[in-house]
Every structure is written in structure tokens, then in C-alpha cells.
Design a protein around this motif. Sequence first.
Motif, PDB file in Angstrom:
ATOM      1  N   ALA A  63       7.598  77.706 -27.580  1.00 36.98           N
ATOM      2  CA  ALA A  63       7.107  78.038 -26.235  1.00 36.98           C
ATOM      3  C   ALA A  63       5.814  77.284 -25.926  1.00 36.98           C
ATOM      4  N   ARG A  64       4.903  77.220 -26.906  1.00 41.24           N
ATOM      5  CA  ARG A  64       3.635  76.500 -26.699  1.00 41.24           C
ATOM      6  C   ARG A  64       3.882  75.003 -26.532  1.00 41.24           C
ATOM      7  N   MET A  65       4.802  74.465 -27.319  1.00 33.87           N
ATOM      8  CA  MET A  65       5.126  73.043 -27.207  1.00 33.87           C
ATOM      9  C   MET A  65       5.721  72.738 -25.835  1.00 33.87           C
ATOM     10  N   GLN A  66       6.587  73.622 -25.341  1.00 37.48           N
ATOM     11  CA  GLN A  66       7.180  73.393 -24.029  1.00 37.48           C
ATOM     12  C   GLN A  66       6.119  73.420 -22.929  1.00 37.48           C
ATOM     13  N   LYS A  67       5.156  74.336 -23.042  1.00 40.34           N
ATOM     14  CA  LYS A  67       4.063  74.382 -22.056  1.00 40.34           C
ATOM     15  C   LYS A  67       3.245  73.100 -22.086  1.00 40.34           C
ATOM     16  N   LEU A  68       2.989  72.601 -23.296  1.00 46.72           N
ATOM     17  CA  LEU A  68       2.234  71.352 -23.438  1.00 46.72           C
ATOM     18  C   LEU A  68       2.997  70.196 -22.791  1.00 46.72           C
ATOM     19  N   LEU A  69       4.290  70.097 -23.089  1.00 45.90           N
ATOM     20  CA  LEU A  69       5.098  69.013 -22.520  1.00 45.90           C
ATOM     21  C   LEU A  69       5.181  69.125 -21.002  1.00 45.90           C
ATOM     22  N   ASP A  70       5.360  70.360 -20.502  1.00 53.26           N
ATOM     23  CA  ASP A  70       5.448  70.560 -19.051  1.00 53.26           C
ATOM     24  C   ASP A  70       4.159  70.120 -18.353  1.00 53.26           C
ATOM     25  N   MET A  71       3.016  70.464 -18.948  1.00 47.13           N
ATOM     26  CA  MET A  71       1.742  70.110 -18.319  1.00 47.13           C
ATOM     27  C   MET A  71       1.562  68.596 -18.282  1.00 47.13           C
ATOM     28  N   ILE A  72       1.934  67.935 -19.377  1.00 50.22           N
ATOM     29  CA  ILE A  72       1.819  66.468 -19.404  1.00 50.22           C
ATOM     30  C   ILE A  72       2.765  65.846 -18.381  1.00 50.22           C
ATOM     31  N   GLU A  73       4.017  66.313 -18.372  1.00 54.27           N
ATOM     32  CA  GLU A  73       5.013  65.733 -17.466  1.00 54.27           C
ATOM     33  C   GLU A  73       4.660  65.949 -15.999  1.00 54.27           C
ATOM     34  N   ASP A  74       3.926  67.015 -15.704  1.00 50.97           N
ATOM     35  CA  ASP A  74       3.567  67.313 -14.314  1.00 50.97           C
ATOM     36  C   ASP A  74       2.399  66.467 -13.798  1.00 50.97           C
TER      37      ASP A  74
END
Length: 239
Positions: A215-226
Amino acid sequence: MAGHSKWANIQHRKGRQDEKRGKVWTRIIREIMVAARQGGGDVNANPRLRLAIDKAKAANMPADNIKRNVDKATGNLEGVVYEEIRYEGYGIGGAAIIVDTMTDNRVRTVAEVRHAFSKYGGNMGTEGSVAFQFKHCGQLIFAPGTNEDQVMELALEAGAEDVIADEDGAIEVLTAPADFEAVKNALQAAGLTPEVAEVTMRAENTIELTGDDAARMQKLLDMIEDLDDVQDVFHNAAL
């Protein structure tokens, strides 16, 4: 060659990309402009521009938009000049992350990328710190149920480097970047349409993340991708 199950990860990624369609045109336009500026506006002599225009057409971008941005990049119209910058770092559990950006303000971009890494427990690395864990290659992925023998015969004949049957039935074709188009065209001419077709940075090995770490990794990836300046994010986490 047998490979690990990645179909669920691919479908997950495609679903999240579909949620962010608003950014797709912006990213494609930047890719078109950089490709045209570097290699000229003739698609027959510029494979990178050809691929970018294929992406634009797949995203239903009007031909006028495509032409206008090629003209801007080649000096026929005034436009913004973007530079390409790659950042590398680590996410949760030591997962490797590569962030490709196109920006007209390098100071702004590095600050935003660094902030995204630090907010969710990642770390920015130095150039080359994780890139060795990825292979720059062409990648075509076919859905489970596709005729493996047919894909293998056509792909290898057209110059593919490897054909991998994943555990869940998906078939992955790998090519040298320069051979990607020839292999893709040969497969499509035979009626074989890939779910994914791109020149990418493919992780050589994956790190399995579950529960809170995933879940934390997905949040990190989402923030970068956004981030507005981010074009692509590659990582070796299996979520």
C-alpha cells in the motif's frame, strides 16, 4: 523460457493509467516534441517519433494536434523546449524505481520528485544506482490464451530476442529497442494484437511486496506518476 506471473500487475497498471487519462495527452505531446526535435519531423526517418505518434493515435489525439506539436519541435512554430532527465531511487523494501521526466524547469522537477520519494519512505539515489537492475528493451505482452507457438515462431523469425511464457498464461516477447517495430508489425500482420507494446525499462528481478508495504509503495508510485513533469515510472515491485 518460463517467467513469473505478471498479468495481474499489468492489468493493475493499465487500470490505474485509465484513471489518469487526463495526463496521457500531455505526456504524449511532450514525447512527440522531444522526438521531433532530436530526430527531425520525418516519421520515416525517426523511429522514436513514429512510436510517439502511434501512441497519440491510440489515445485518439486529433491529427492536427500531432502535426502542430511536431511543427513546434522542429522550429516551424514557437514552442516550449523540454529536456529529458532521469532520476533513480529506492522505494519500500529496497524496491528500485526509475523516473523519466521531461521538463522546462529542472530545479522544480528535481524538488518535486525528491519530495515524493521522501514523503512515502523512499530515497532518491544517484545516477546509475538502480538502472543496472533494468534492461532497456522492446516488450510486447499477449493475454493468456494466445497461441504461444504462433507467437514464438513469428517473433523469433522477425528478430525477437526472447519469448517468455508466464505462469498465468501471458506471453511476453522481448526485443532489442531497434527491432521492436519490426517484431510488432510482424505479429500484428498475423492478427496477434498485444495488450502492451512499448520500448521500456524492464526489471530483471522483482521484489514481492504485500500488505502495508504494498500500500505504501503504491502511494509512492501514484504521487510520482501524478507529477506534471513525469513521463514514465519503472519499478521492480510486484504488488
